[in-house]
Design a protein around this motif. Structure first.
Motif, PDB file in Angstrom:
ATOM      1  N   VAL A 122       0.862  -1.187   0.000  1.00 29.48           N
ATOM      2  CA  VAL A 122       0.000   0.000   0.000  1.00 29.48           C
ATOM      3  C   VAL A 122       0.896   1.233   0.000  1.00 29.48           C
ATOM      4  N   TYR A 123       0.707   2.096  -0.984  1.00 33.45           N
ATOM      5  CA  TYR A 123       1.531   3.302  -1.098  1.00 33.45           C
ATOM      6  C   TYR A 123       0.731   4.536  -0.711  1.00 33.45           C
ATOM      7  N   MET A 124       1.422   5.461  -0.099  1.00 28.34           N
ATOM      8  CA  MET A 124       0.875   6.779   0.202  1.00 28.34           C
ATOM      9  C   MET A 124       2.056   7.737   0.257  1.00 28.34           C
ATOM     10  N   PRO A 125       1.858   9.023   0.055  1.00 28.86           N
ATOM     11  CA  PRO A 125       2.985   9.956   0.121  1.00 28.86           C
ATOM     12  C   PRO A 125       3.740   9.846   1.444  1.00 28.86           C
ATOM     13  N   GLY A 126       5.042   9.599   1.347  1.00 30.78           N
ATOM     14  CA  GLY A 126       5.884   9.573   2.530  1.00 30.78           C
ATOM     15  C   GLY A 126       5.906   8.269   3.285  1.00 30.78           C
ATOM     16  N   ASP A 127       5.118   7.274   2.897  1.00 29.62           N
ATOM     17  CA  ASP A 127       5.069   6.036   3.669  1.00 29.62           C
ATOM     18  C   ASP A 127       4.488   4.928   2.804  1.00 29.62           C
ATOM     19  N   LYS A 128       4.550   3.705   3.321  1.00 28.34           N
ATOM     20  CA  LYS A 128       3.947   2.567   2.632  1.00 28.34           C
ATOM     21  C   LYS A 128       3.760   1.440   3.638  1.00 28.34           C
ATOM     22  N   ILE A 129       2.891   0.517   3.284  1.00 19.10           N
ATOM     23  CA  ILE A 129       2.665  -0.695   4.076  1.00 19.10           C
ATOM     24  C   ILE A 129       3.028  -1.852   3.162  1.00 19.10           C
ATOM     25  N   THR A 130       4.140  -2.512   3.426  1.00 14.73           N
ATOM     26  CA  THR A 130       4.661  -3.497   2.495  1.00 14.73           C
ATOM     27  C   THR A 130       3.861  -4.795   2.510  1.00 14.73           C
ATOM     28  N   MET A 131       3.834  -5.449   1.368  1.00 12.99           N
ATOM     29  CA  MET A 131       3.163  -6.736   1.253  1.00 12.99           C
ATOM     30  C   MET A 131       3.937  -7.823   1.981  1.00 12.99           C
ATOM     31  N   LEU A 132       5.267  -7.733   1.935  1.00 19.48           N
ATOM     32  CA  LEU A 132       6.136  -8.739   2.536  1.00 19.48           C
ATOM     33  C   LEU A 132       6.930  -8.128   3.695  1.00 19.48           C
ATOM     34  N   PRO A 133       7.317  -8.938   4.686  1.00 20.66           N
ATOM     35  CA  PRO A 133       8.101  -8.418   5.810  1.00 20.66           C
ATOM     36  C   PRO A 133       9.421  -7.810   5.352  1.00 20.66           C
ATOM     37  N   ASP A 134       9.884  -6.798   6.061  1.00 16.17           N
ATOM     38  CA  ASP A 134      11.130  -6.127   5.691  1.00 16.17           C
ATOM     39  C   ASP A 134      12.298  -7.101   5.629  1.00 16.17           C
ATOM     40  N   ASP A 135      12.373  -8.029   6.592  1.00 17.59           N
ATOM     41  CA  ASP A 135      13.477  -8.988   6.601  1.00 17.59           C
ATOM     42  C   ASP A 135      13.456  -9.867   5.356  1.00 17.59           C
ATOM     43  N   TYR A 136      12.270 -10.195   4.904  1.00 17.39           N
ATOM     44  CA  TYR A 136      12.147 -11.017   3.701  1.00 17.39           C
ATOM     45  C   TYR A 136      12.520 -10.206   2.460  1.00 17.39           C
ATOM     46  N   PHE A 138       5.713  12.664  -4.453  1.00 21.58           N
ATOM     47  CA  PHE A 138       5.506  13.386  -3.206  1.00 21.58           C
ATOM     48  C   PHE A 138       6.655  13.059  -2.249  1.00 21.58           C
ATOM     49  N   TYR A 139       7.257  14.084  -1.675  1.00 21.79           N
ATOM     50  CA  TYR A 139       8.332  13.893  -0.699  1.00 21.79           C
ATOM     51  C   TYR A 139       7.987  14.687   0.558  1.00 21.79           C
ATOM     52  N   LEU A 140       8.056  14.013   1.708  1.00 21.12           N
ATOM     53  CA  LEU A 140       7.694  14.640   2.978  1.00 21.12           C
ATOM     54  C   LEU A 140       8.923  14.784   3.865  1.00 21.12           C
ATOM     55  N   HIS A 141       9.017  15.945   4.515  1.00 22.31           N
ATOM     56  CA  HIS A 141      10.109  16.173   5.460  1.00 22.31           C
ATOM     57  C   HIS A 141       9.620  17.122   6.540  1.00 22.31           C
ATOM     58  N   ASP A 142       9.589  16.607   7.774  1.00 24.59           N
ATOM     59  CA  ASP A 142       9.148  17.406   8.922  1.00 24.59           C
ATOM     60  C   ASP A 142       7.785  18.043   8.679  1.00 24.59           C
ATOM     61  N   GLY A 143       6.875  17.269   8.113  1.00 22.84           N
ATOM     62  CA  GLY A 143       5.520  17.754   7.905  1.00 22.84           C
ATOM     63  C   GLY A 143       5.332  18.624   6.680  1.00 22.84           C
ATOM     64  N   LEU A 144       6.413  18.933   5.978  1.00 17.94           N
ATOM     65  CA  LEU A 144       6.320  19.741   4.765  1.00 17.94           C
ATOM     66  C   LEU A 144       6.351  18.817   3.549  1.00 17.94           C
ATOM     67  N   VAL A 145       5.566  19.156   2.550  1.00 18.67           N
ATOM     68  CA  VAL A 145       5.470  18.306   1.371  1.00 18.67           C
ATOM     69  C   VAL A 145       6.065  19.021   0.155  1.00 18.67           C
ATOM     70  N   LEU A 171      -3.649  19.471  -0.704  1.00 19.29           N
ATOM     71  CA  LEU A 171      -4.252  20.556   0.069  1.00 19.29           C
ATOM     72  C   LEU A 171      -3.257  21.125   1.075  1.00 19.29           C
ATOM     73  N   ARG A 172      -2.436  20.246   1.652  1.00 19.64           N
ATOM     74  CA  ARG A 172      -1.390  20.731   2.568  1.00 19.64           C
ATOM     75  C   ARG A 172      -0.397  21.603   1.801  1.00 19.64           C
ATOM     76  N   TRP A 173      -0.106  21.222   0.561  1.00 22.14           N
ATOM     77  CA  TRP A 173       0.806  22.008  -0.278  1.00 22.14           C
ATOM     78  C   TRP A 173       0.225  23.390  -0.532  1.00 22.14           C
ATOM     79  N   LEU A 174      -1.074  23.470  -0.799  1.00 21.65           N
ATOM     80  CA  LEU A 174      -1.723  24.765  -1.000  1.00 21.65           C
ATOM     81  C   LEU A 174      -1.574  25.641   0.246  1.00 21.65           C
ATOM     82  N   SER A 175      -1.797  25.042   1.413  1.00 21.45           N
ATOM     83  CA  SER A 175      -1.674  25.802   2.663  1.00 21.45           C
ATOM     84  C   SER A 175      -0.230  26.197   2.919  1.00 21.45           C
ATOM     85  N   GLN A 176       0.669  25.268   2.653  1.00 23.35           N
ATOM     86  CA  GLN A 176       2.092  25.511   2.895  1.00 23.35           C
ATOM     87  C   GLN A 176       2.606  26.681   2.062  1.00 23.35           C
ATOM     88  N   HIS A 177       2.113  26.787   0.823  1.00 19.77           N
ATOM     89  CA  HIS A 177       2.564  27.857  -0.080  1.00 19.77           C
ATOM     90  C   HIS A 177       1.564  29.009  -0.156  1.00 19.77           C
TER      91      HIS A 177
END
Length: 649
Positions: free
Chosen positions: A298-312, A418-425, A566-572
């Motif tokens: 599962v992908y989302m800006p700045g994060d993901k939920i992997t299908m397989l375990p990280d060790d695998y 999309f790249y996120l850093h300290d809440g900024l996109v 929408l966060r980008w609109l607010s940020q800028h």
């Protein structure tokens, strides 16, 4: 003569005006007249006025002790007059009999109704249980009211905080907490989502969107039920190639790598190497069970939920400097005219020399620089060869696409990262026509088409994507379908297309890899050795489950991308923006992938550029209000407006 009778579940009194057979015409105290059947009459009396009798009966009913009455009643069924004689110590007077009946009828917990005027005392065990339930409800009602009053003051009850997301996403509408929340929100004229955000029960709109998704689709959390994973890897030959991958800087599940080897006869051999996680598991084992449940990363800006375990994933991802198992497709090419001479699929170890990142190279590896041999970057020669062959492969596909009756594909629709850093996109745009993107896309299409044919030739079923099959409407023919047999994908211009190049992050690709490995290892006996046989019901179930999960995950990714837009609109602090009409009443901003419904553009053609005033936006319901300011004379490329072609990855 006066009557005390039952009508529609209520007790009434009235004076008889006339009697016809088994029916009475009765005048009620308010003057209304009604017809009463003789079987509904419970008491006949003369001495009392109907209003007086009902008044005295209600007073007597209120004085009757239910517990004592229950003890007097005994275990046998009784009529109210019989119990009245026992309770009052004499034959009850009309108002006493009526009062007793009112009391009996109003206490179904104590007395079960057995007919008109007849009752039976509840068994002691049942009575105690019912009274305990009533007391519990009474206590809950008190707590509920306390919660409501507390929330009216702007404080979310501490005891309700663990249930906050459940109350929003999948509430028990009969539960005290939900009733209290809706009652308080009604009084405050707000919604549960906004109330929880205001009171801190939910930290932010981001947490609201993410938590609701996780609650519904990952109720047990996003972790894996494995403490330590041991993955046996077979002994494989090591490929004599210098492989490299091309991915975004955020990619950790590196599924594919490439190599180019010059042959003594002047031809070149292009290697396309796909990670081989299917080697470490089989259908039905523990890791497969988790992967099959998730179906995809599962992908989302700045994060993901992997299908397989990280060790695998770490065992199989094609990271630089590590020897990793791979399923490799080698294509021998005549470098003079880029014609394909031969293909070979094998299972082997490869060692990736470097993981190239699009973010570092896309400004250097341009069409102009490639044409003029400018710039310095790793694997420059190999990338040049791959670029020439990718262009040739694209021409072959476009010719095939046109043979299906379709127009040449235009790949001008932009992609956004999309790249996120300290809440900024940060949102970066990259056109699909960029050489590195086109190289990867063409090679992936080539692999998926070639391995789709490999499974078909071996009589092994797989999971295919097709487009344009059948004689239905034009819209139906454009629909991309998943199925278990090979069929043309007219949009891509190939005779068959199987998702096989992302086995670390898509379950369909993992399934196809098991089938491909059977073709490699068992040849003509592959149909007997492959995990999934022709017309396998389990394979159909996987197709259906993946289709459903893919739709859910894509919708969630789109939702989270909209939130960060929408966060980008607010940020800028963006108050005015350029946009392009993508279809009726819908525009998309040119700088970010934010779509906005705008009825004012209904009459404008697709691709028309406009300028908008952005009036307000809401990070909770993800809505945007905008106003059309100007229609530009400039018209964007139609494909910049919207693409109907499938994205290849």
């Amino acid at each position: 003569m006066n009557l005390f009778f039952e009508e529609s579940g209520d007790f009434r009194t009235g004076s008889v005006l006339a009697q016809v057979g088994e029916a009475y015409q009765v005048e009620l105290p308010g003057g209304k007249r009604t017809k009463v059947r003789a079987r509904d009459v419970l008491l006949q009396y003369e001495a009392y006025d109907p209003v007086q009798l009902m008044s005295e009966a209600q007073e007597i009913a209120g004085e009757i002790d239910l517990d004592f009455l229950w003890e007097v009643a005994g275990e046998a069924e009784f009529s109210f007059t019989e119990l009245g004689t026992e309770y009052f110590g004499h034959e009850p007077r009309p108002q006493e009999a009526a009062g007793l009946l009112l009391r009996l009828h109003a206490a179904p917990v104590y007395f079960y109704r057995k007919g008109k005027g007849r009752y039976k005392a509840a068994p002691e065990k049942s009575l105690k249980a019912a009274l305990a339930s009533i007391e519990k409800k009474r206590q809950l009602a008190i707590i509920q009211e306390q919660y409501v009053e507390q929330m009216k003051t702007g404080v979310f009850p501490e005891a309700m905080k663990p249930l906050a997301i459940q109350l929003l996403c999948k509430p028990d509408k009969n539960g005290m907490e939900y009733k209290a929340l809706t009652q308080a929100c009604t009084a405050l004229q707000t919604t549960p989502e906004r109330f929880m955000l205001k009171t801190g029960a939910v930290a932010s709109p981001f947490d609201l969107h993410l938590s609701c998704f996780l609650f519904e689709h990952f109720p047990k959390g996003t972790g894996f039920p494995f403490e330590k994973i041991t993955v046996p890897i077979p002994d494989l030959p090591v490929a004599d190639v210098q492989a490299f991958s091309i991915d975004d800087v955020t990619t950790t599940e590196i599924d594919d790598a490439f190599s180019v080897t010059r042959l003594p006869d002047g031809n070149v051999k292009v290697g396309i190497h796909i990670a081989a996680p299917a080697l470490g598991m089989m259908p039905g084992d523990d890791i497969d069970a988790v992967a099959r449940q998730r179906m995809a990363t599962v992908y989302m800006p700045g994060d993901k939920i992997t299908m397989l375990p990280d060790d695998y994933v770490r065992v199989f991802t094609l990271g630089a400097g590590e020897k990793r198992p791979a399923v490799s497709l080698y294509a021998t090419i005549n470098q003079e005219d880029s014609t394909l001479l031969a293909t070979e699929t094998c299972l082997e170890f490869i060692q990736v020399a470097v993981n190239l990142r699009l973010n570092d190279l896309e400004h250097i590896v341009t069409e102009e620089n490639l044409a003029e041999d400018k710039g310095e970057y790793p694997h420059k020669e190999e990338i040049g060869i791959l670029w020439c062959w990718a262009q040739a492969r694209e021409k072959v596909r476009m010719a095939k696409r046109e043979s299906f009756g379709l127009k040449p594909q235009q790949a001008n629709h932009p992609d956004y990262s999309f790249y996120l850093h300290d809440g900024l996109v940060t949102i970066e745009q990259r056109m699909r026509t960029a050489p590195l993107d086109r190289i990867v896309a063409e090679l992936m299409i080539f692999v998926n088409s070639t391995w789709g044919r490999l499974m078909q030739e071996h009589g092994v079923p797989g999971i295919y994507r097709s487009q344009g099959e059948g004689n239905g409407s034009w819209a139906a023919r454009r629909l991309v379908r998943m199925q278990t047999h090979a069929a043309p994908h007219q949009g891509l211009g190939v005779d068959q297309y199987s998702w096989s190049t992302s086995p670390l992050r898509r379950y369909t690709d993992l399934v196809n890899q098991w089938q491909i490995l059977a073709c490699i290892q068992h040849g003509v006996t592959a149909p007997l050795s492959a995990p999934f046989k022709p017309r396998d019901a389990d394979l159909f179930a996987i197709v259906s489950a993946f289709d459903s999960a893919h739709t859910i995950y894509t919708e969630f990714q789109t939702k989270m991308e909209r939130y960060w837009c929408l966060r980008w609109l607010s940020q800028h602090d963006v108050r005015q923006a350029r946009a392009v009409v993508i279809r009726d009443e819908m525009v998309r901003l040119l700088d970010i992938p934010l779509t906005i419904p705008l009825p004012a553009v209904r009459t404008l053609g697709r691709g028309t550029q406009v300028t908008l005033d952005l009036l307000r936006w809401d990070e909770v319901d993800l809505s945007v209000e905008a106003r059309l300011v100007e229609v530009s004379a400039v018209t964007a490329d139609e494909n910049m407006a919207e693409s109907d072609d499938e994205i290849v990855d």
